[in-house]
Write a protein that holds these residues in place. Structure first.
Motif, PDB file in Angstrom:
ATOM      1  N   PHE A  58       0.661  -1.223   0.010  1.00  0.00           N
ATOM      2  CA  PHE A  58       0.072   0.244   0.102  1.00  0.00           C
ATOM      3  C   PHE A  58       0.898   1.217   0.007  1.00  0.00           C
ATOM      4  N   VAL A  59       1.822   1.075   0.795  1.00  0.00           N
ATOM      5  CA  VAL A  59       2.778   2.455   0.694  1.00  0.00           C
ATOM      6  C   VAL A  59       3.400   2.621  -0.183  1.00  0.00           C
ATOM      7  N   ILE A  60       3.956   1.504  -1.118  1.00  0.00           N
ATOM      8  CA  ILE A  60       4.562   1.679  -2.446  1.00  0.00           C
ATOM      9  C   ILE A  60       3.629   2.345  -3.250  1.00  0.00           C
ATOM     10  N   SER A  61       2.465   1.605  -3.441  1.00  0.00           N
ATOM     11  CA  SER A  61       1.518   2.026  -4.492  1.00  0.00           C
ATOM     12  C   SER A  61       1.151   3.581  -4.283  1.00  0.00           C
ATOM     13  N   THR A  62       1.172   4.065  -3.117  1.00  0.00           N
ATOM     14  CA  THR A  62       0.635   5.445  -2.915  1.00  0.00           C
ATOM     15  C   THR A  62       1.859   6.255  -3.146  1.00  0.00           C
ATOM     16  N   LEU A  63       3.126   5.716  -2.979  1.00  0.00           N
ATOM     17  CA  LEU A  63       4.298   6.665  -3.310  1.00  0.00           C
ATOM     18  C   LEU A  63       4.311   6.635  -4.990  1.00  0.00           C
ATOM     19  N   ILE A  64       4.118   5.584  -5.791  1.00  0.00           N
ATOM     20  CA  ILE A  64       3.834   5.691  -7.077  1.00  0.00           C
ATOM     21  C   ILE A  64       2.966   6.472  -7.662  1.00  0.00           C
ATOM     22  N   SER A  65       1.762   6.378  -7.050  1.00  0.00           N
ATOM     23  CA  SER A  65       0.622   7.256  -7.457  1.00  0.00           C
ATOM     24  C   SER A  65       0.756   8.746  -7.218  1.00  0.00           C
ATOM     25  N   LEU A  66       1.680   9.227  -6.128  1.00  0.00           N
ATOM     26  CA  LEU A  66       1.771  10.468  -5.841  1.00  0.00           C
ATOM     27  C   LEU A  66       2.787  11.153  -6.863  1.00  0.00           C
ATOM     28  N   ARG A  67       3.844  10.156  -7.293  1.00  0.00           N
ATOM     29  CA  ARG A  67       4.722  10.556  -8.128  1.00  0.00           C
ATOM     30  C   ARG A  67       4.230  10.944  -9.667  1.00  0.00           C
ATOM     31  N   LYS A  68       3.140  10.398  -9.839  1.00  0.00           N
ATOM     32  CA  LYS A  68       2.496  10.807 -11.372  1.00  0.00           C
ATOM     33  C   LYS A  68       2.422  12.172 -11.736  1.00  0.00           C
ATOM     34  N   ASP A  69       2.030  12.823 -10.591  1.00  0.00           N
ATOM     35  CA  ASP A  69       1.866  14.525 -10.962  1.00  0.00           C
ATOM     36  C   ASP A  69       3.175  15.143 -11.136  1.00  0.00           C
ATOM     37  N   SER A  70       4.374  14.485 -10.843  1.00  0.00           N
ATOM     38  CA  SER A  70       5.467  15.073 -11.150  1.00  0.00           C
ATOM     39  C   SER A  70       6.393  14.738 -12.784  1.00  0.00           C
ATOM     40  N   VAL A  71       5.742  13.667 -13.261  1.00  0.00           N
ATOM     41  CA  VAL A  71       6.342  13.083 -14.228  1.00  0.00           C
ATOM     42  C   VAL A  71       6.720  14.171 -15.646  1.00  0.00           C
ATOM     43  N   SER A  72       5.753  15.212 -15.603  1.00  0.00           N
ATOM     44  CA  SER A  72       6.031  16.360 -16.536  1.00  0.00           C
ATOM     45  C   SER A  72       7.151  17.142 -16.269  1.00  0.00           C
ATOM     46  N   SER A  73       7.487  17.101 -15.116  1.00  0.00           N
ATOM     47  CA  SER A  73       8.388  18.010 -14.697  1.00  0.00           C
ATOM     48  C   SER A  73      10.033  17.217 -14.462  1.00  0.00           C
ATOM     49  N   VAL A  74       9.882  15.971 -13.870  1.00  0.00           N
ATOM     50  CA  VAL A  74      11.112  15.551 -13.916  1.00  0.00           C
ATOM     51  C   VAL A  74      11.436  13.973 -14.822  1.00  0.00           C
ATOM     52  N   GLY A  75      10.443  13.859 -15.501  1.00  0.00           N
ATOM     53  CA  GLY A  75      10.428  12.665 -16.328  1.00  0.00           C
ATOM     54  C   GLY A  75       9.825  11.487 -15.693  1.00  0.00           C
ATOM     55  N   LYS A  76       9.675  10.389 -16.405  1.00  0.00           N
ATOM     56  CA  LYS A  76       9.138   9.218 -16.256  1.00  0.00           C
ATOM     57  C   LYS A  76      10.035   8.439 -15.240  1.00  0.00           C
ATOM     58  N   LEU A  77       9.447   7.874 -14.368  1.00  0.00           N
ATOM     59  CA  LEU A  77      10.240   6.899 -13.180  1.00  0.00           C
ATOM     60  C   LEU A  77      10.758   5.723 -13.930  1.00  0.00           C
ATOM     61  N   GLU A  78      12.053   5.407 -13.774  1.00  0.00           N
ATOM     62  CA  GLU A  78      13.059   4.496 -14.037  1.00  0.00           C
ATOM     63  C   GLU A  78      12.711   3.052 -13.393  1.00  0.00           C
ATOM     64  N   HIS A  79      13.064   3.447 -12.137  1.00  0.00           N
ATOM     65  CA  HIS A  79      13.283   2.435 -11.126  1.00  0.00           C
ATOM     66  C   HIS A  79      13.558   3.081  -9.534  1.00  0.00           C
TER      67      HIS A  79
END
Length: 128
Positions: free
Chosen positions: A65-86
């Motif tokens: 749940f914590v990991i999925s929350t982290l990933i979901s919250l990061r989606k908003d910053s994709v346009s600024s910092v780029g796609k998450l690699e790992h």
């Protein structure tokens, strides 16, 4: 013959399961490979045979749940910092590798002593 939504779902889970099997074969250091949806629910996952899980069932659900929350919250910053690699989480006992592809998250645990982490990450990315 037209596939029902249930058939399509079954095919998708089988595909993820095969990917988890490939991930487990990447290295002897891989302990667990699983696929998690955006809500932290395990779609499929498998632990290497003869290994004892480090987390209890409820603790593992909370971890996902914590990991999925982290990933979901990061989606908003994709346009600024780029796609998450790992993401790599180093713990005293294990290393956790988190990858995202097609709106699911791959959660992989590895032995902490693994020295060739970069090659393992690369091989796992190719497997998915």
């Amino acid at each position: 013959m037209v596939k029902t939504p249930a058939d399509k779902w079954k095919d998708t889970v089988i595909k993820y399961r095969k990917q988890c099997q490939k991930i487990l074969q990447v290295s002897n250091s891989v302990r667990y490979a699983g696929v998690v949806n955006a809500y932290g629910r395990t779609l499929t996952g498998m632990i290497k045979p003869n290994l004892k899980p480090l987390l209890q069932s409820e603790d593992f659900k909370n971890e996902l749940f914590v990991i999925s929350t982290l990933i979901s919250l990061r989606k908003d910053s994709v346009s600024s910092v780029g796609k998450l690699e790992h993401v790599i989480l180093q713990h005293q006992k294990i290393t956790i590798l988190i990858l995202q592809k097609n709106n699911v998250t791959y959660y992989v645990s590895l032995n902490r002593k693994e020295k060739d982490l970069e090659n393992i990450v690369s091989s796992i990315k190719k497997a998915i």
